[in-house]
Design an enzyme around this catalytic site. Structure first.
Site, PDB file in Angstrom:
ATOM      1  N   TYR A 143       0.843  -1.210   0.000  1.00  0.00           N
ATOM      2  CA  TYR A 143       0.000   0.000   0.000  1.00  0.00           C
ATOM      3  C   TYR A 143       0.880   1.263   0.000  1.00  0.00           C
ATOM      4  CZ  TYR A 143      -2.735   3.681   2.327  1.00  0.00           C
ATOM      5  OH  TYR A 143      -3.318   4.882   2.677  1.00  0.00           O
ATOM      6  N   LYS A 147       1.533   4.227  -2.967  1.00  0.00           N
ATOM      7  CA  LYS A 147       1.441   5.682  -2.769  1.00  0.00           C
ATOM      8  C   LYS A 147       2.744   6.350  -3.218  1.00  0.00           C
ATOM      9  CE  LYS A 147      -2.716   5.987  -0.868  1.00  0.00           C
ATOM     10  NZ  LYS A 147      -3.818   6.710  -1.507  1.00  0.00           N
TER      11      LYS A 147
HETATM   12  P1  NAI Z   1     -11.682   4.309   2.413  1.00  0.00           P
HETATM   13  O1  NAI Z   1     -11.191   2.929   2.136  1.00  0.00           O
HETATM   14  O2  NAI Z   1     -12.756   4.460   3.440  1.00  0.00           O
HETATM   15  O3  NAI Z   1     -12.181   4.993   1.064  1.00  0.00           O
HETATM   16  C1  NAI Z   1     -11.599   4.740  -0.183  1.00  0.00           C
HETATM   17  C2  NAI Z   1     -12.691   4.759  -1.238  1.00  0.00           C
HETATM   18  O4  NAI Z   1     -12.087   4.458  -2.484  1.00  0.00           O
HETATM   19  C3  NAI Z   1     -13.814   3.722  -0.994  1.00  0.00           C
HETATM   20  O5  NAI Z   1     -15.087   4.331  -1.017  1.00  0.00           O
HETATM   21  C4  NAI Z   1     -13.644   2.754  -2.142  1.00  0.00           C
HETATM   22  O6  NAI Z   1     -14.892   2.227  -2.630  1.00  0.00           O
HETATM   23  C5  NAI Z   1     -12.966   3.607  -3.205  1.00  0.00           C
HETATM   24  N1  NAI Z   1     -12.220   2.770  -4.118  1.00  0.00           N
HETATM   25  C6  NAI Z   1     -11.397   1.719  -3.816  1.00  0.00           C
HETATM   26  N2  NAI Z   1     -10.948   1.142  -4.929  1.00  0.00           N
HETATM   27  C7  NAI Z   1     -11.475   1.840  -5.964  1.00  0.00           C
HETATM   28  C8  NAI Z   1     -11.388   1.694  -7.363  1.00  0.00           C
HETATM   29  N3  NAI Z   1     -10.644   0.726  -7.920  1.00  0.00           N
HETATM   30  N4  NAI Z   1     -12.070   2.571  -8.141  1.00  0.00           N
HETATM   31  C9  NAI Z   1     -12.828   3.554  -7.584  1.00  0.00           C
HETATM   32  N5  NAI Z   1     -12.952   3.726  -6.259  1.00  0.00           N
HETATM   33  C10 NAI Z   1     -12.279   2.881  -5.458  1.00  0.00           C
HETATM   34  O7  NAI Z   1     -10.401   5.176   2.804  1.00  0.00           O
HETATM   35  P2  NAI Z   1     -10.330   6.557   3.594  1.00  0.00           P
HETATM   36  O8  NAI Z   1      -9.939   6.284   4.987  1.00  0.00           O
HETATM   37  O9  NAI Z   1     -11.543   7.349   3.319  1.00  0.00           O
HETATM   38  O10 NAI Z   1      -9.066   7.233   2.892  1.00  0.00           O
HETATM   39  C11 NAI Z   1      -9.220   8.019   1.719  1.00  0.00           C
HETATM   40  C12 NAI Z   1      -7.857   8.211   1.061  1.00  0.00           C
HETATM   41  O11 NAI Z   1      -6.972   8.836   1.973  1.00  0.00           O
HETATM   42  C13 NAI Z   1      -7.193   6.893   0.641  1.00  0.00           C
HETATM   43  O12 NAI Z   1      -6.530   7.095  -0.588  1.00  0.00           O
HETATM   44  C14 NAI Z   1      -6.192   6.636   1.738  1.00  0.00           C
HETATM   45  O13 NAI Z   1      -5.079   5.894   1.251  1.00  0.00           O
HETATM   46  C15 NAI Z   1      -5.803   8.052   2.151  1.00  0.00           C
HETATM   47  N6  NAI Z   1      -5.387   8.107   3.540  1.00  0.00           N
HETATM   48  C16 NAI Z   1      -6.319   8.024   4.545  1.00  0.00           C
HETATM   49  C17 NAI Z   1      -5.921   8.122   5.855  1.00  0.00           C
HETATM   50  C18 NAI Z   1      -6.910   8.110   6.986  1.00  0.00           C
HETATM   51  O14 NAI Z   1      -6.532   8.429   8.119  1.00  0.00           O
HETATM   52  N7  NAI Z   1      -8.206   7.800   6.730  1.00  0.00           N
HETATM   53  C19 NAI Z   1      -4.500   8.246   6.226  1.00  0.00           C
HETATM   54  C20 NAI Z   1      -3.601   8.261   5.090  1.00  0.00           C
HETATM   55  C21 NAI Z   1      -4.041   8.225   3.804  1.00  0.00           C
HETATM   56  C1  15L Z   2      -3.422   5.184   6.260  1.00  0.00           C
HETATM   57  O1  15L Z   2      -2.768   5.377   5.238  1.00  0.00           O
HETATM   58  C2  15L Z   2      -4.739   4.494   6.222  1.00  0.00           C
HETATM   59  O2  15L Z   2      -5.469   4.819   5.054  1.00  0.00           O
HETATM   60  C3  15L Z   2      -5.602   4.796   7.435  1.00  0.00           C
HETATM   61  O3  15L Z   2      -6.661   3.850   7.478  1.00  0.00           O
HETATM   62  C4  15L Z   2      -4.790   4.746   8.733  1.00  0.00           C
HETATM   63  O4  15L Z   2      -4.371   3.450   8.973  1.00  0.00           O
HETATM   64  C5  15L Z   2      -3.594   5.683   8.620  1.00  0.00           C
HETATM   65  O5  15L Z   2      -2.831   5.449   7.453  1.00  0.00           O
HETATM   66  C6  15L Z   2      -2.631   5.610   9.827  1.00  0.00           C
HETATM   67  O6  15L Z   2      -1.437   5.443   9.627  1.00  0.00           O
HETATM   68  O7  15L Z   2      -3.119   5.755  10.956  1.00  0.00           O
END
Ligand code: NAI
Ligand code: 15L
Length: 277
Positions: A143, A147
């Site tokens: 993952y 990124k």
């Molecule tokens: P999440 O997993 O809840 O949301 C990701 C969304 O992307 C989902 O709705 C999913 O259906 C969609 N998705 C997945 N594969 C897909 C595809 N092939 N085509 C179209 N849509 C697709 O993740 P979250 O927590 O909302 O994170 C959002 C973004 O922020 C992600 O890229 C994640 O890597 C990044 N991120 C989030 C963090 C956090 O604290 N939530 C921390 C670091 C990065």
């Molecule tokens: C991420 O990149 C993930 O999307 C999120 O679900 C958390 O695990 C976050 O990092 C984290 O490091 O806490």
């Protein structure tokens, strides 16, 4: 280019990953900063409200991505696999998908992309280290590697085509910090909104890499690039420290959760090859 009353410069914004945890939080917030908010995901989303367009678009579908980017001035790219998974799952969404997004953006004339990258690009740095956005990546997972690919793609599309990106190495974005690691990695929802508004308002960003983190007392990241693009976090994990430390009074310093910035991610996997589970 459009100067809205909020100071933002873009008329139609695209938010990918709109069905996800952050996408659902950001959708009503970002709607306020543009004339039209287009939201996309491969999963079902809430129906379109005023000034919204809802599009189902798998990131790995090149034609769907080309159509999705039509008329889009700037993208908040939050879609994709968001935790560690086998490489075969990460590849189409995060690597092919990122390529499809950038190529569609270039061909459709999109001006700026905000790329939701992750602290897991640098997860193998120690929690005792303070790193800047310029250190060599040390991804902790497939993952995190995906990124890192997205970040390099962003640099390439800026150098080759002038398409601007702000890469956000997001820490942990949730309503409040719930463990010791998050006392350093936490970013509040309001600071995430401030960060997005800052990077969409900044006149020139080139390709900037910014850590997505609140103004926490304990920090592993020198976020001077964040200040350069106008990000001024106003929240801190400190008010939660006592409760978090009471809940987790001791953590073995040899455990990955305490040792590496990526925490528990650094020991995830390996996964069996498909068909050999
Ligand atoms: P999440 O997993 O809840 O949301 C990701 C969304 O992307 C989902 O709705 C999913 O259906 C969609 N998705 C997945 N594969 C897909 C595809 N092939 N085509 C179209 N849509 C697709 O993740 P979250 O927590 O909302 O994170 C959002 C973004 O922020 C992600 O890229 C994640 O890597 C990044 N991120 C989030 C963090 C956090 O604290 N939530 C921390 C670091 C990065
Ligand atoms: C991420 O990149 C993930 O999307 C999120 O679900 C958390 O695990 C976050 O990092 C984290 O490091 O806490």
């Amino acid at each position: 280019m459009h100067e809205s009353s909020t100071g933002l410069r873009f008329k139609r914004l695209l938010l990918t990953g709109a069905a996800g945890t952050l996408g659902r939080m950001l959708r009503p917030r970002m709607r306020r900063y543009c004339e039209t908010l287009r939201v996309s995901d491969l999963a079902a989303m809430e129906p379109a409200g005023d000034g919204e367009e809802v599009v189902i678009a798998p990131l790995e579908d090149e034609a769907a991505m080309f159509a999705l980017l039509e008329g889009v001035d700037a993208v908040l790219h939050f879609g994709g696999v968001s935790v560690e998974k086998p490489f075969s799952t990460v590849l189409p969404a995060n690597i092919v998908g990122a390529y499809n997004l950038y190529e569609a953006a270039r061909r459709q004339g999109t001006q700026r992309i905000v790329f939701a990258s992750s602290n897991h690009v640098t997860g193998f740095y120690g929690q005792g280290e303070t790193i800047s956005a310029h250190v060599v990546p040390r991804p902790d997972t497939f993952y995190g590697l995906s990124k890192a690919f997205g970040e390099n793609l962003a640099q390439f599309y800026f150098d080759r085509h002038g398409l601007e990106t702000v890469t956000l190495r997001i820490g942990s974005c949730l309503p409040e910090p719930v463990n010791r690691r998050q006392l350093s990695s936490w970013i509040s929802h309001d600071d995430m909104e401030r960060l997005l508004v800052a990077v969409l308002s900044a006149p020139v960003v080139g390709h900037s890499i910014v850590y997505g983190v609140s103004d926490n007392r304990s920090t592993w990241w020198d976020n001077s690039q964040g200040r350069q693009v106008g990000y001024r976090p106003q929240d801190s994990s400190e008010p939660w420290r006592a409760a978090v430390e009471a809940k987790q009074p001791h953590i073995d310093p040899a455990r990955p959760e305490a040792r590496y910035q990526g925490g528990a991610f650094v020991v995830l996997g390996p996964f069996p090859f498909a068909g050999q589970e």
